[in-house]
Design an enzyme around this catalytic site. Structure first.
Site, mmCIF file in Angstrom:
data_model
loop_
_atom_site.group_PDB
_atom_site.id
_atom_site.type_symbol
_atom_site.label_atom_id
_atom_site.label_comp_id
_atom_site.label_asym_id
_atom_site.label_seq_id
_atom_site.Cartn_x
_atom_site.Cartn_y
_atom_site.Cartn_z
ATOM 1 N N ASP A 336 0.858 -1.160 -0.238
ATOM 2 C CA ASP A 336 -0.163 -0.099 -0.020
ATOM 3 C C ASP A 336 0.836 1.161 0.052
ATOM 4 O OD1 ASP A 336 -2.439 1.534 0.126
ATOM 5 O OD2 ASP A 336 -2.301 1.604 2.493
ATOM 6 N N ASP A 641 -3.434 -1.486 5.582
ATOM 7 C CA ASP A 641 -3.836 -0.928 7.024
ATOM 8 C C ASP A 641 -5.167 -1.158 7.218
ATOM 9 O OD1 ASP A 641 -4.221 1.040 5.107
ATOM 10 O OD2 ASP A 641 -3.046 2.672 5.963
#
Length: 909
Positions: A336, A641
């Protein structure tokens, strides 16, 4: 709890429908539903909950932990030792089996709690309008068609199609990966708009950070975007690790080899040499027991546990033990962007004034960094346009900066406004001091339909000012002048558009600042005061910058042969620019989620190997990308996350969640949690993972020659026609001593030099390659030559069989002591100080083994049990000679391999 019926509402493109069409489709209006409608819909659609998955019973999960070839082998060894009456060994083996099963049972239970974490994201309460009255209800009672009211601080209780919006901003990072709160508007968007661009929708589980809104419920429970993620997560089975797959194959091959050797030994002894079947059966049982690697689970557990401990010191928390080694075999890391590769702290990097461009140093919220032009640090006082622009950004601002208890700077409020405050601090314009000198009199808050914020002030002399900040194209329409080096001058709109295009091309988010020396026309600041007459001060370029350590870590990964791919919910331009800073996807296009959705699986498998930056990706896209990489034979680590990352985290070979800013759903789905949210920690963990695999391989290469040497000694004796050089109990003694003392020392081996310059081992590589089979056979033969040679020699010279057998046993064990030092490095030499002393546990293991062998040789109780006899000094010299033979031959083989240039190629096999 009630489970949603199967006749749920079919998915509809709610973001493409107007408010009127929505109300018509759901048969509702602004007065809300009545109780009869609510009851009817609740019976049809069920409660607004995520139904729990069907789980296996605890007993079934526990029993399945024993379904493992390695545990089968251990249980077989335990049964064999029980037959022989060695109850201590039996107890130890069964205890090891039970401990392994219990650990697996506990870890699997933790993994299943990822679904519970997602269900916990649903809002507990909701404010609705029913029967024309505003009321607060349990969010589980919501049904499609309910009119829900949202306010700042609310968690969105269901998927809503927004009807009215007042300055609404929603934090959707956990669902879409978007790094900034999304400004919402009730207008329809195109059918193919990505999730993050559906501005007329508010999704269950996201957080309202500013403003108010009303919306109609269009999805509840499993029909929400959160519910889709929950279904994806529930449908993904646990992925086995490369090591466990290799161990499984290794165990099957070893079991076949052991049975084959046992059968050959039994037939040779019984039918060729005339030994009694009963005696040969016990001999074969002993050989089989010695050949089973019962020490392997223990060494695996210890080696992996040591890796966990070392990784914890590097801020990597391992949740599943096999993930330690899996990291070492990773070929692709899918990361990410926000908070992992970047700091998740918006930073001003560029300020464009009329005729001059300024670069801003420093990253993050710490007010540290210089302002320069053409590489030279500038004096702000000599650049009035820059100074006034920075002041405007500080004053026309609702955010606050603060220093937390850990000495870290934090921003309360909008991250973009926080970036302007940090810029002000770097320039010496502290927010409190500026506000005291130029107090705010009134303001117009930012609204998406107007796309700017305005505030009115007076300066130290009492002169009035109006500042605005907002979208560049909006402020250009409001400005007729620009502030240049010589003061105000006519606006050069083409110049500002060119600079806006150039700045945006660098992946920077744009914000414009302007001012007007005037007071509001009325008692308060109004939109009429902002219609025209402003002077453009500057364009500000803002970005969430990459971490410096992430840049170095990506470079380390590339050197280690690991490809790094960035998969983010952010915009393509921003993703491409950040990727360029990190050397990810340089010179290649960025592929968006909308483009991925149009690809079939075959096209995706091709594209995923060619492209390294993927933008505007939703949970389904991330999951498909991970699966496509795995179908191409890659071992994939995935970082994330948000709850949107949970399915891909669970499906990947190693899921890596963020510990600081990650959601509980992401942490529960992951195998590893980064305590510092830092990509660089992954690179350190990969190094530890490779070291763990090296140590496991070294242990197997050390252990197998012992088993092979014992078998060859017995077979050689049968072929020559002598009595058996090793009795069954002596075979078990050798196996116990070498596995329980010597072999454990290799679990403590430090990582070898250059470990991160190797390419990852190819997925599917066997635990023992052809070369390592050769090494095992070579050392087994050397041990056989030493042990059987001494046995044969002593018998030929008239030595008793007990003394000859004692020398054979000691020859095998001493050879293992010497070979343990050889095994510290598979190809590198150990004839140096580091080779002998680099792992003190090796010396401790040898020191612990020596008294055991002395007791075996001289202690009367041991002589009675094992049939051993005391040896003379001259006989011990012969035993040492057998060990030296193995040591010298093994080092000579390494030297030949290094000289031939084969070491590098064989290391990857």
């Amino acid at each position: 709890m009630r489970v949603r019926p199967t006749d749920a509402t079919p998915p509809r493109p709610w973001h493409t429908l107007s408010a009127e069409r929505i109300q018509e489709a759901l048969e509702c209006d602004l007065a809300g539903l009545d109780q009869a409608q609510v009851q009817q819909r609740r019976e049809r659609y069920g409660e607004n909950r995520l139904a729990p998955p069907r789980r296996r019973s605890a007993l079934r999960r526990l029993l399945l932990q024993f379904h493992n070839i390695l545990l089968y082998v251990m249980m077989a060894a335990a049964l064999v030792t029980a037959v022989l009456g060695y109850w201590v060994d039996t107890s130890v083996l069964f205890a090891a089996v039970l401990i392994n099963a219990v650990i697996g049972f506990i870890q699997e239970g933790k993994a299943e709690s990822a679904l519970e974490a997602i269900r916990g994201m649903l809002s507990p309460v909701a404010t609705v309008v029913r029967d024309g009255k505003r009321q607060q209800i349990d969010a589980s009672e919501l049904v499609p068609g309910d009119l829900v009211l949202l306010a700042s601080g609310d968690r969105v209780p269901a998927d809503l199609r927004l009807l009215t919006v007042k300055e609404l901003r929603v934090e959707e990072a956990a669902l879409t990966g978007e790094s900034l709160p999304v400004e919402k508007a009730p207008e329809v968007v195109s059918l193919d708009a990505p999730l993050g661009d559906r501005y007329g929708m508010a999704y269950s589980g996201t957080l309202v950070v500013y403003g108010q809104a009303s919306g109609v419920v269009v999805g509840t429970g499993a029909d929400t975007e959160l519910g889709k993620i929950n279904r994806m997560l529930g449908s993904i089975g646990q992925v086995t690790t490369p090591l466990l797959r290799q161990i499984d194959r290794f165990g099957r091959m070893l079991a076949f080899a052991i049975l084959a050797i046992g059968a050959v030994t039994f037939l040779l002894g019984t039918f060729w040499r005339g030994e009694t079947p009963a005696h040969m059966f016990m001999m074969v049982v002993a050989l089989v027991a010695s050949a089973i690697p019962e020490g392997l689970p223990a060494i695996m557990t210890i080696t992996l546990a040591l890796g966990v401990q070392r990784m914890a010191h590097r801020h990597a928390i391992i949740r599943r033990l096999p993930a330690v080694e899996t990291l070492g075999s990773v070929t692709v890391i899918c990361s990410d962007k926000t908070g992992t590769l970047t700091r998740n702290e918006m930073t001003v990097q560029r300020v464009v004034c009329a005729g001059q461009v300024f670069d801003v140093g420093g990253v993050g919220y710490a007010p540290e960094g210089d302002i320069s032009a053409d590489g030279q640090i500038v004096d702000i006082a000599r650049h009035p346009a820059l100074a006034l622009a920075i002041r405007a950004g500080v004053l026309c601002n609702d955010a606050r900066m603060r220093l937390d208890d850990d000495g870290q700077w934090q921003v309360e409020g909008d991250p973009t406004e926080g970036a302007l405050l940090v810029l002000g601090s770097k320039a010496g314009h502290d927010q409190d001091a500026c506000s005291a000198e130029w107090p705010r009199l009134d303001s117009i808050p930012f609204e998406s339909q107007h796309r700017f914020m305005a505030s009115s002030h007076h300066d130290e002399q009492g002169e009035p000012w109006i500042f605005v900040k907002g979208a560049p194209e909006r402020l250009l329409d409001m400005c007729s002048q620009q502030f240049g080096r010589d003061g105000e001058q006519p606006l050069d709109a083409d110049y500002w558009r060119r600079m806006a295009t150039d700045t945006a091309a660098q992946g920077l988010r744009l914000l414009a600042l302007a001012c007007k020396r005037a007071a509001p026309a009325g008692a308060t600041l109004s939109f009429d005061d902002t219609s025209a007459g402003f002077t453009l001060l500057a364009l500000v370029g803002i970005i969430d910058p990459p971490r410096d350590e992430a840049i170095a870590a990506v470079s380390d990964c590339h050197q280690a042969g690991i490809r790094v791919k960035m998969i983010t919910g952010d915009h393509a331009d921003t993703a491409r620019a950040i990727g360029a800073h990190l050397a990810i996807g340089v010179g290649k296009p960025a592929v968006t989620g909308a483009e991925l959705a149009l690809m079939d699986d075959a096209a995706l498998r091709r594209v995923v190997m060619e492209v390294d930056v993927f933008a505007r990706a939703n949970p389904e896209h991330k999951l498909r990308l991970v699966q496509a990489l795995q179908e191409n034979g890659q071992v994939v680590a995935m970082t994330g996350d948000g709850v949107n990352d949970a399915p891909a985290l669970k499906r990947s070979d190693v899921g890596v969640a963020m510990g600081l800013k990650g959601t509980e759903a992401a942490k529960e789905a992951a195998d590893m949690v980064l305590a510092d949210d830092n990509f660089a920690t992954i690179a350190s963990a990969v190094r530890e993972g490779r070291a763990v695999y090296d140590n496991l391989k070294k242990f197997i290469l050390f252990m197998l020659p012992t088993n092979g040497g014992e078998a060859l000694v017995v077979i050689a004796a049968l072929l020559v026609g002598l009595g058996l050089p090793l009795t069954p109990v002596q075979v078990l003694w050798i196996n116990m001593v070498t596995s329980s003392t010597l072999g454990l020392a290799l679990a403590f081996e430090p990582a070898e030099g250059g470990i991160m310059q190797r390419h990852p081992r190819a997925p599917g590589t066997a635990l023992l390659s052809g070369f390592f089979v050769w090494r095992v056979v070579m050392v087994s033969c050397l041990m056989m030559i030493g042990a059987f040679g001494l046995y044969y020699w002593e018998l030929a010279n008239g030595t008793g069989s007990e003394s000859a057998r004692t020398m054979a046993v000691n020859a095998v064990v001493v050879s293992e002591m010497f070979y343990l030092i050889n095994s510290r490095h598979i190809f590198a030499p150990v004839l140096n100080r580091e080779g002998f002393t680099g792992n003190p546990y090796v010396l401790l293991a040898i020191a612990a083994c020596i008294p055991l062998q002395l007791a075996f040789t001289y202690a009367p109780p041991m002589q009675n049990i094992f049939g051993s006899a005391g040896l003379s000094g001259q006989e011990w010299l012969k035993v040492l000679g057998a060990g030296v033979l193995v040591f010298v031959a093994a080092e000579l083989e390494k030297w030949v391999i290094r000289r031939s240039g084969l070491a590098a190629r064989l290391a990857g096999s």
